[in-house]
Scaffold this motif. Sequence first.
Motif, PDB file in Angstrom:
ATOM      1  N   SER A 338       1.800  15.532  -6.132  1.00  0.00           N
ATOM      2  CA  SER A 338       2.771  15.143  -5.104  1.00  0.00           C
ATOM      3  C   SER A 338       2.953  13.634  -5.062  1.00  0.00           C
ATOM      4  CB  SER A 338       2.314  15.653  -3.737  1.00  0.00           C
ATOM      5  OG  SER A 338       2.279  17.059  -3.709  1.00  0.00           O
ATOM      6  N   ILE A 339       1.851  12.911  -5.177  1.00  0.00           N
ATOM      7  CA  ILE A 339       1.946  11.450  -5.183  1.00  0.00           C
ATOM      8  C   ILE A 339       2.759  10.983  -6.381  1.00  0.00           C
ATOM      9  CG2 ILE A 339       0.634   9.301  -5.358  1.00  0.00           C
ATOM     10  CD1 ILE A 339      -1.677  10.733  -3.934  1.00  0.00           C
ATOM     11  N   PHE A 340       2.511  11.589  -7.533  1.00  0.00           N
ATOM     12  CA  PHE A 340       3.236  11.200  -8.745  1.00  0.00           C
ATOM     13  C   PHE A 340       4.726  11.473  -8.615  1.00  0.00           C
ATOM     14  CE2 PHE A 340       5.037  12.640 -12.815  1.00  0.00           C
ATOM     15  CZ  PHE A 340       4.967  11.453 -13.527  1.00  0.00           C
ATOM     16  N   LEU A 341       5.076  12.695  -8.201  1.00  0.00           N
ATOM     17  CA  LEU A 341       6.486  13.059  -8.095  1.00  0.00           C
ATOM     18  C   LEU A 341       7.187  12.292  -6.981  1.00  0.00           C
ATOM     19  CD1 LEU A 341       6.220  16.923  -8.631  1.00  0.00           C
ATOM     20  CD2 LEU A 341       7.038  15.216 -10.253  1.00  0.00           C
ATOM     21  N   GLY A 342       6.445  11.918  -5.963  1.00  0.00           N
ATOM     22  CA  GLY A 342       7.040  11.171  -4.855  1.00  0.00           C
ATOM     23  C   GLY A 342       7.121   9.679  -5.078  1.00  0.00           C
ATOM     24  N   GLY A 343       6.700   9.206  -6.240  1.00  0.00           N
ATOM     25  CA  GLY A 343       6.789   7.780  -6.538  1.00  0.00           C
ATOM     26  C   GLY A 343       5.620   6.967  -6.035  1.00  0.00           C
ATOM     27  N   GLY A 344       4.530   7.634  -5.655  1.00  0.00           N
ATOM     28  CA  GLY A 344       3.382   6.898  -5.135  1.00  0.00           C
ATOM     29  C   GLY A 344       2.645   6.091  -6.171  1.00  0.00           C
ATOM     30  N   TYR A 345       2.889   6.366  -7.466  1.00  0.00           N
ATOM     31  CA  TYR A 345       2.260   5.593  -8.530  1.00  0.00           C
ATOM     32  C   TYR A 345       3.224   4.614  -9.190  1.00  0.00           C
ATOM     33  CZ  TYR A 345      -1.641   8.825  -8.088  1.00  0.00           C
ATOM     34  OH  TYR A 345      -2.702   9.541  -7.596  1.00  0.00           O
ATOM     35  N   ASP A 346       4.432   4.516  -8.674  1.00  0.00           N
ATOM     36  CA  ASP A 346       5.404   3.568  -9.216  1.00  0.00           C
ATOM     37  C   ASP A 346       5.172   2.187  -8.624  1.00  0.00           C
ATOM     38  OD1 ASP A 346       6.545   5.679 -10.539  1.00  0.00           O
ATOM     39  OD2 ASP A 346       8.111   6.016  -9.032  1.00  0.00           O
ATOM     40  N   ARG A 347       5.325   1.170  -9.478  1.00  0.00           N
ATOM     41  CA  ARG A 347       5.168  -0.196  -9.015  1.00  0.00           C
ATOM     42  C   ARG A 347       6.490  -0.745  -8.511  1.00  0.00           C
ATOM     43  NH1 ARG A 347       1.178  -3.025 -13.489  1.00  0.00           N
ATOM     44  NH2 ARG A 347      -0.512  -1.522 -13.340  1.00  0.00           N
ATOM     45  N   PRO A 348       6.476  -1.606  -7.495  1.00  0.00           N
ATOM     46  CA  PRO A 348       5.311  -1.980  -6.700  1.00  0.00           C
ATOM     47  C   PRO A 348       4.852  -0.821  -5.816  1.00  0.00           C
ATOM     48  CG  PRO A 348       7.289  -2.884  -5.718  1.00  0.00           C
ATOM     49  CD  PRO A 348       7.704  -2.255  -7.016  1.00  0.00           C
ATOM     50  N   TYR A 349       3.521  -0.690  -5.668  1.00  0.00           N
ATOM     51  CA  TYR A 349       2.973   0.391  -4.879  1.00  0.00           C
ATOM     52  C   TYR A 349       3.368   0.221  -3.411  1.00  0.00           C
ATOM     53  CZ  TYR A 349       0.163   0.834  -9.087  1.00  0.00           C
ATOM     54  OH  TYR A 349      -0.250   0.961 -10.385  1.00  0.00           O
ATOM     55  N   ALA A 350       3.833   1.322  -2.805  1.00  0.00           N
ATOM     56  CA  ALA A 350       4.301   1.262  -1.420  1.00  0.00           C
ATOM     57  C   ALA A 350       3.572   2.315  -0.601  1.00  0.00           C
ATOM     58  CB  ALA A 350       5.809   1.478  -1.356  1.00  0.00           C
ATOM     59  N   TYR A 351       3.040   1.900   0.551  1.00  0.00           N
ATOM     60  CA  TYR A 351       2.324   2.830   1.412  1.00  0.00           C
ATOM     61  C   TYR A 351       3.247   3.946   1.918  1.00  0.00           C
ATOM     62  CZ  TYR A 351      -1.579  -0.473   1.582  1.00  0.00           C
ATOM     63  OH  TYR A 351      -2.637  -1.293   1.261  1.00  0.00           O
ATOM     64  N   GLY A 352       4.508   3.619   2.161  1.00  0.00           N
ATOM     65  CA  GLY A 352       5.435   4.620   2.685  1.00  0.00           C
ATOM     66  C   GLY A 352       5.619   5.777   1.727  1.00  0.00           C
ATOM     67  N   ARG A 353       5.840   5.470   0.442  1.00  0.00           N
ATOM     68  CA  ARG A 353       5.991   6.529  -0.550  1.00  0.00           C
ATOM     69  C   ARG A 353       4.720   7.360  -0.670  1.00  0.00           C
ATOM     70  NH1 ARG A 353       8.685   2.562  -4.022  1.00  0.00           N
ATOM     71  NH2 ARG A 353       6.756   2.409  -5.231  1.00  0.00           N
ATOM     72  N   LEU A 354       3.576   6.687  -0.601  1.00  0.00           N
ATOM     73  CA  LEU A 354       2.295   7.388  -0.709  1.00  0.00           C
ATOM     74  C   LEU A 354       2.121   8.379   0.438  1.00  0.00           C
ATOM     75  CD1 LEU A 354      -0.549   7.720  -1.954  1.00  0.00           C
ATOM     76  CD2 LEU A 354      -1.284   5.829  -0.491  1.00  0.00           C
ATOM     77  N   LEU A 355       2.385   7.932   1.653  1.00  0.00           N
ATOM     78  CA  LEU A 355       2.190   8.799   2.817  1.00  0.00           C
ATOM     79  C   LEU A 355       3.163   9.972   2.796  1.00  0.00           C
ATOM     80  CD1 LEU A 355       1.593   6.101   5.584  1.00  0.00           C
ATOM     81  CD2 LEU A 355      -0.100   7.641   4.569  1.00  0.00           C
ATOM     82  N   ARG A 356       4.425   9.708   2.447  1.00  0.00           N
ATOM     83  CA  ARG A 356       5.394  10.802   2.371  1.00  0.00           C
ATOM     84  C   ARG A 356       4.965  11.843   1.336  1.00  0.00           C
ATOM     85  NH1 ARG A 356       9.169   6.568   2.812  1.00  0.00           N
ATOM     86  NH2 ARG A 356       9.449   6.559   0.544  1.00  0.00           N
ATOM     87  N   SER A 357       4.466  11.366   0.208  1.00  0.00           N
ATOM     88  CA  SER A 357       4.035  12.279  -0.846  1.00  0.00           C
ATOM     89  C   SER A 357       2.871  13.146  -0.384  1.00  0.00           C
ATOM     90  CB  SER A 357       3.642  11.486  -2.092  1.00  0.00           C
ATOM     91  OG  SER A 357       4.711  10.690  -2.551  1.00  0.00           O
ATOM     92  N   ALA A 411       1.722  -4.225  -0.386  1.00  0.00           N
ATOM     93  CA  ALA A 411       2.410  -4.624  -1.605  1.00  0.00           C
ATOM     94  C   ALA A 411       2.533  -6.134  -1.662  1.00  0.00           C
ATOM     95  CB  ALA A 411       3.790  -3.972  -1.669  1.00  0.00           C
ATOM     96  N   ALA A 412       2.730  -6.649  -2.856  1.00  0.00           N
ATOM     97  CA  ALA A 412       2.883  -8.086  -3.023  1.00  0.00           C
ATOM     98  C   ALA A 412       4.028  -8.593  -2.159  1.00  0.00           C
ATOM     99  CB  ALA A 412       3.155  -8.407  -4.492  1.00  0.00           C
ATOM    100  N   HIS A 413       3.793  -9.680  -1.456  1.00  0.00           N
ATOM    101  CA  HIS A 413       4.822 -10.225  -0.585  1.00  0.00           C
ATOM    102  C   HIS A 413       5.921 -10.881  -1.410  1.00  0.00           C
ATOM    103  CE1 HIS A 413       2.236 -13.651  -1.574  1.00  0.00           C
ATOM    104  NE2 HIS A 413       3.280 -14.418  -1.309  1.00  0.00           N
ATOM    105  N   ASP A 414       7.053 -11.063  -0.776  1.00  0.00           N
ATOM    106  CA  ASP A 414       8.144 -11.764  -1.443  1.00  0.00           C
ATOM    107  C   ASP A 414       7.715 -13.199  -1.729  1.00  0.00           C
ATOM    108  OD1 ASP A 414       9.778  -9.575  -1.347  1.00  0.00           O
ATOM    109  OD2 ASP A 414      10.703 -10.121   0.562  1.00  0.00           O
ATOM    110  N   ARG A 415       7.838 -13.583  -2.993  1.00  0.00           N
ATOM    111  CA  ARG A 415       7.389 -14.911  -3.390  1.00  0.00           C
ATOM    112  C   ARG A 415       8.237 -15.998  -2.752  1.00  0.00           C
ATOM    113  NH1 ARG A 415       6.676 -11.853  -8.043  1.00  0.00           N
ATOM    114  NH2 ARG A 415       8.771 -12.341  -8.797  1.00  0.00           N
TER     115      ARG A 415
END
Length: 654
Positions: A338-357, A411-415
């Motif tokens: 679920s994490i994989f299909l929901g984009g939880g392993y896509d960079r930049p890593y996002a907590y929102g995608r992880l939780l939804r997955s 996630a990494a902040h905006d530079r």
Amino acid sequence: MQLSIVIVSYNVRYFLEQCLLSVERATEGMETETWVVDNNSADGSVELVRRRFPWVRVIANTANPGFSIANNQALRQSSGKYMLLLNPDTVVQEDTFRRCYAFSEAHPELGGLGVTMIDGSGRFLPESKRGLPTPWVAFTKAFGLARLFPRSRRFNHYHLGYLPADETHPIEVLAGAYMWLRAEALEKVGLLDEAFFMYGEDIDLSYRLLQGGYQNYYFPETSIIHYKGESTKRGSLNYVRVFYQAMIIFARKHFVGSQARLLVWMMQLAVYVRATLTVVSNLWQRLRFPLVDAVGIYLGLRLLKQFWSAYQFGDPTYFPETINYLHFPAYTLLWIGSIFLGGGYDRPYAYGRLLRSLVVGTLLLLAIYALLPEVLRPSRALLVLGAAWATAWTLGVRTVASLFSHGTVGAAHDRRLVIVGGTAETQRTLSLLQRAGAVRNYLGRIAPTDEAWQTGAHAGAGETIGSSARLETLVALYRVEELIFCSADLDNTAIQRWMSHLGPGVQYRILPEASGSIIGSHQRDRRGTLYTIDVNLRISDPTYRRGKWLFDRLGAVCVLLLSPVLVWFVDQPLGLLRNALRVLLARESWVGYHPDDPQRDVLPPLRTGVLWPGMGAESLATDTLHHLNLLYARDYGVGEDWRLIVRHLRQLGR
């Protein structure tokens, strides 16, 4: 003619554009000719060169014959006193060619010359000067001793690490990214050996120049930027194979007897060693988070089972052992999937995608759990507790990783971004960043000259914070993390000087004059970052691509199951079944690009579609077709595929 410049290009359109702009500046006041040999690029490179740089002589190959053959195609037609082989992912200074020409004229024994090269972060590239790969030198290079002892004469002769980088030296091997050659010497020793497809041809030619009685030089009084990894993708198995195969060809050509056999043996061994390390490294980069997540979730479930058994039932052995080998692995795999299909392993890593997955995975698990027979349902509470643990563990892993990587949580902040350039170019830069979706923490503009700053040319494009004369101080004061240089307002010499001086602590990008791309690269041997007005395409996003893949597969299954009904609604029933099978086997997609668009190859690749945007419309201009495809790629969503299928249902069997 003083100089002939030969650039071999393959699918690096935007970098080639920047390179040619720098060449145009550097050739002012000189008698030169410039050749671009394109090895069948699919990104519109040839069209760009012919349209924007009409002074360039173009050879457009219909296949990719390799680096050596392509260079020789232009060299045989060139007439300069000196020949320059230049990579397309380079930027030369305004005085680079004049300085090299003057040095060459003062040294009649010169056969070839190389200059200082820096990467996209301002770091000196050690391959600017190299030694001949004898068996011992090749061994120290292939097995990492050169990297461990970078200043050693014995262990790092490959990169001549013991020679100062700021002094002129006779050297043995020139770098293929910038090979300045005397035409007279080429006539004597011959052109590039076409047995080398890529890599090794520079070593071979350099060695033949030495054998011909000429001297090669490293010349540090000018420099170029070389975005390593843009002309070829490094860090891949193909790179390892091609590079070391080139070394084997070189050894068999120039060494004899035991020396040749030893070098060939070491290179063959190096292929296996480096290939193994590359595979392990690439797998670890891709699988480290899924593996850490899976191990942590599974072990946590086993601990939760012990705790819940003792707490709820007073018996640590209440649950059967089979739960460890049947249920917990299934729970873990479903959450990871679920994490994989929901984009939880896509960079930049996002907590929102992880939780939804994780929520989707848990709901799916509960639904499956409810359908199982009683004997296979050990504990609903244990499943819910496991979901809470999976959430806590995965969030904790990413928090720790973020602290190590960025020093912050999340996630990494905006530079923190500063743009160096005039008002108009700064505004254009901001517009390109916004259109490309590259959000930045913009701090302000640095004027290119003191005069522009003092005369009030700092109005507009946000607050102007100073002039480039105080760039180092301003970077430190504002804690700048990213600099974008507008080359229309600056010379490349100044840009490279600042990059070298400030070093890799800042990330650098360059906006070429009148270009729609912002280019930079901050890591060695990695592909650069490219912001353009047409690269922010949803269809390139891994999450959307997985969504399209799932939609195609599920759609194909549904079509096959419902075919007894659907055949009454399509024009060609047998074609519907054929198309469903082809989509299921990943040979086609339900929706692809319009096939009549001649520029579709410049967009992210998609499989041939059963349907496409603009279907049914007749006599559309090619520009319109490309625009339809571009909008489809830019705004892609599964809903768009569904809309086209519903609208053209009768044509699904075409």
